[in-house]
Design a protein around this motif. Sequence first.
Motif, mmCIF file in Angstrom:
data_model
loop_
_atom_site.group_PDB
_atom_site.id
_atom_site.type_symbol
_atom_site.label_atom_id
_atom_site.label_comp_id
_atom_site.label_asym_id
_atom_site.label_seq_id
_atom_site.Cartn_x
_atom_site.Cartn_y
_atom_site.Cartn_z
ATOM 1 N N ASP A 1 50.499 40.783 47.437
ATOM 2 C CA ASP A 1 51.448 40.845 48.548
ATOM 3 C C ASP A 1 50.750 41.177 49.863
ATOM 4 O OD1 ASP A 1 53.479 40.272 46.751
ATOM 5 O OD2 ASP A 1 54.327 42.311 46.762
ATOM 6 N N PHE A 2 49.771 42.081 49.807
ATOM 7 C CA PHE A 2 48.980 42.465 50.985
ATOM 8 C C PHE A 2 48.344 41.225 51.610
ATOM 9 C CE2 PHE A 2 44.641 43.662 52.420
ATOM 10 C CZ PHE A 2 44.948 44.534 53.458
ATOM 11 N N VAL A 3 47.687 40.424 50.781
ATOM 12 C CA VAL A 3 47.004 39.240 51.298
ATOM 13 C C VAL A 3 48.019 38.181 51.736
ATOM 14 C CG1 VAL A 3 45.294 37.441 50.828
ATOM 15 C CG2 VAL A 3 45.000 39.726 49.836
ATOM 16 N N ALA A 4 49.013 37.907 50.903
ATOM 17 C CA ALA A 4 50.011 36.888 51.242
ATOM 18 C C ALA A 4 50.749 37.236 52.535
ATOM 19 C CB ALA A 4 51.004 36.723 50.100
ATOM 20 N N GLY A 5 50.871 38.522 52.831
ATOM 21 C CA GLY A 5 51.554 38.966 54.034
ATOM 22 C C GLY A 5 50.745 38.798 55.314
ATOM 23 N N GLY A 6 49.503 38.336 55.195
ATOM 24 C CA GLY A 6 48.718 38.046 56.389
ATOM 25 C C GLY A 6 47.469 38.878 56.567
ATOM 26 N N LYS A 7 47.052 39.593 55.563
ATOM 27 C CA LYS A 7 45.872 40.446 55.682
ATOM 28 C C LYS A 7 44.629 39.745 55.136
ATOM 29 C CE LYS A 7 48.374 43.771 57.321
ATOM 30 N NZ LYS A 7 48.160 44.394 58.618
ATOM 31 N N GLY A 8 43.474 40.326 55.437
ATOM 32 C CA GLY A 8 42.206 39.780 54.981
ATOM 33 C C GLY A 8 41.791 40.364 53.649
ATOM 34 N N PHE A 9 41.114 39.546 52.852
ATOM 35 C CA PHE A 9 40.605 39.998 51.558
ATOM 36 C C PHE A 9 39.192 39.467 51.397
ATOM 37 C CE2 PHE A 9 40.460 39.353 46.792
ATOM 38 C CZ PHE A 9 40.173 40.680 46.516
ATOM 39 N N LEU A 10 38.242 40.381 51.134
ATOM 40 C CA LEU A 10 36.830 40.030 51.035
ATOM 41 C C LEU A 10 36.251 40.544 49.718
ATOM 42 C CD1 LEU A 10 37.439 41.121 54.225
ATOM 43 C CD2 LEU A 10 35.305 39.865 54.469
ATOM 44 N N PRO A 11 36.406 39.807 48.627
ATOM 45 C CA PRO A 11 35.727 40.180 47.387
ATOM 46 C C PRO A 11 34.251 39.770 47.501
ATOM 47 C CG PRO A 11 37.034 38.201 47.055
ATOM 48 C CD PRO A 11 37.255 38.631 48.467
ATOM 49 N N ILE A 12 33.360 40.699 47.277
ATOM 50 C CA ILE A 12 31.924 40.463 47.439
ATOM 51 C C ILE A 12 31.244 40.594 46.083
ATOM 52 C CG2 ILE A 12 29.816 41.205 48.643
ATOM 53 C CD1 ILE A 12 32.032 40.207 50.554
ATOM 54 N N HIS A 13 30.366 39.635 45.793
ATOM 55 C CA HIS A 13 29.477 39.648 44.632
ATOM 56 C C HIS A 13 30.227 39.960 43.339
ATOM 57 C CE1 HIS A 13 25.539 39.701 42.772
ATOM 58 N NE2 HIS A 13 25.699 40.937 42.333
ATOM 59 N N SER A 14 30.051 41.153 42.791
ATOM 60 C CA SER A 14 30.603 41.492 41.484
ATOM 61 C C SER A 14 32.123 41.530 41.459
ATOM 62 C CB SER A 14 30.051 42.843 41.019
ATOM 63 O OG SER A 14 30.333 43.847 41.973
ATOM 64 N N ALA A 15 32.763 41.521 42.607
ATOM 65 C CA ALA A 15 34.230 41.505 42.641
ATOM 66 C C ALA A 15 34.792 40.254 41.983
ATOM 67 C CB ALA A 15 34.734 41.613 44.076
ATOM 68 N N SER A 16 33.941 39.240 41.805
ATOM 69 C CA SER A 16 34.406 38.031 41.115
ATOM 70 C C SER A 16 34.489 38.229 39.596
ATOM 71 C CB SER A 16 33.503 36.830 41.433
ATOM 72 O OG SER A 16 32.189 37.045 40.961
ATOM 73 N N PHE A 17 34.086 39.411 39.117
ATOM 74 C CA PHE A 17 34.251 39.724 37.698
ATOM 75 C C PHE A 17 35.198 40.902 37.496
ATOM 76 C CE2 PHE A 17 32.390 40.682 33.342
ATOM 77 C CZ PHE A 17 32.861 39.506 32.764
ATOM 78 N N CYS A 18 35.806 41.338 38.583
ATOM 79 C CA CYS A 18 36.813 42.396 38.495
ATOM 80 C C CYS A 18 38.101 41.843 37.899
ATOM 81 C CB CYS A 18 37.141 42.929 39.894
ATOM 82 S SG CYS A 18 36.100 44.253 40.447
ATOM 83 N N PHE A 19 38.897 42.745 37.369
ATOM 84 C CA PHE A 19 40.276 42.465 36.989
ATOM 85 C C PHE A 19 40.398 41.207 36.118
ATOM 86 C CE2 PHE A 19 40.835 44.421 41.419
ATOM 87 C CZ PHE A 19 40.652 45.694 40.929
ATOM 88 N N GLN A 20 39.625 41.200 35.045
ATOM 89 C CA GLN A 20 39.576 40.050 34.148
ATOM 90 C C GLN A 20 40.907 39.794 33.451
ATOM 91 O OE1 GLN A 20 36.107 40.856 31.658
ATOM 92 N NE2 GLN A 20 35.224 41.866 33.434
ATOM 93 N N ASN A 21 41.805 40.763 33.484
ATOM 94 C CA ASN A 21 43.122 40.601 32.866
ATOM 95 C C ASN A 21 44.121 39.933 33.808
ATOM 96 O OD1 ASN A 21 43.170 42.967 34.549
ATOM 97 N ND2 ASN A 21 45.055 43.613 33.538
ATOM 98 N N SER A 22 43.690 39.535 35.009
ATOM 99 C CA SER A 22 44.607 38.996 36.002
ATOM 100 C C SER A 22 44.204 37.594 36.459
ATOM 101 C CB SER A 22 44.674 39.925 37.218
ATOM 102 O OG SER A 22 45.423 39.332 38.250
ATOM 103 N N GLU A 23 44.875 36.591 35.918
ATOM 104 C CA GLU A 23 44.633 35.212 36.378
ATOM 105 C C GLU A 23 44.999 35.055 37.853
ATOM 106 O OE1 GLU A 23 42.955 32.755 34.863
ATOM 107 O OE2 GLU A 23 42.606 34.092 33.162
ATOM 108 N N PRO A 24 46.082 35.697 38.355
ATOM 109 C CA PRO A 24 46.369 35.577 39.791
ATOM 110 C C PRO A 24 45.253 36.149 40.672
ATOM 111 C CG PRO A 24 48.338 36.270 38.633
ATOM 112 C CD PRO A 24 47.207 36.328 37.637
ATOM 113 N N TYR A 25 44.618 37.236 40.234
ATOM 114 C CA TYR A 25 43.497 37.789 40.997
ATOM 115 C C TYR A 25 42.328 36.804 41.002
ATOM 116 C CZ TYR A 25 39.438 40.530 42.308
ATOM 117 O OH TYR A 25 38.275 40.959 42.927
#
Length: 192
Positions: A34-58
């Motif tokens: 909701d934070f991002v969809a509402g117009g905010k910035g999101f910057l996943p860096i490096h290992s963040a691409s392996f975070c939250f493996q239980n979340s397909e939406p993430y």
Amino acid sequence: LNDLNAANLAKYDALMIYANHTKIAPAQEKALLDFVAGGKGFLPIHSASFCFQNSEPYIALVGAQFQKHGTGEFTTEFTNTTHPVMRGLKPFQVWDETYVHTKHNPDRTVLMERVDAAGREPWTWVRNHGKGRVFYTAYGHDERVWNNPNFHQLIQNALLWSVGPAVEAQLEALNLQPLRYTKGIVPVPNSE
């Protein structure tokens, strides 16, 4: 992880994640999306691409998921030099982990690719999510990348792009002076 809630996120214009958390709770996932969809910035860096493996939406929000890596020195190839994130950047050689991703979201604009004998690997990209802007780069394993001035410029450009022109203008109006390091004023343990 408890900071991923609507009340806390509302204080910020962007969120950068550089972490290895394997799970995210449904309420945290909703707050982030909701934070991002509402117009905010999101910057996943490096290992963040392996975070939250239980979340397909993430994973879709990030644009792909880390699958495996080697290591080595390389220079990425720029695939889009006109995007604002690429302003003032030149290709640079650096040592890093050689990420390979899976679960690629086709709804993204790839800005850099790492090229080797195995082929072309998307390395840095941007995408929109609702009214928000997402930036991802696989760069970032250790100080060899984080100490590189070209990486600094990439992250600065990405942050400014992710928050949008209105917030960027507010930041410029502050006329902040560059940070300066002054040795010995405040004793900080492990300050190297």
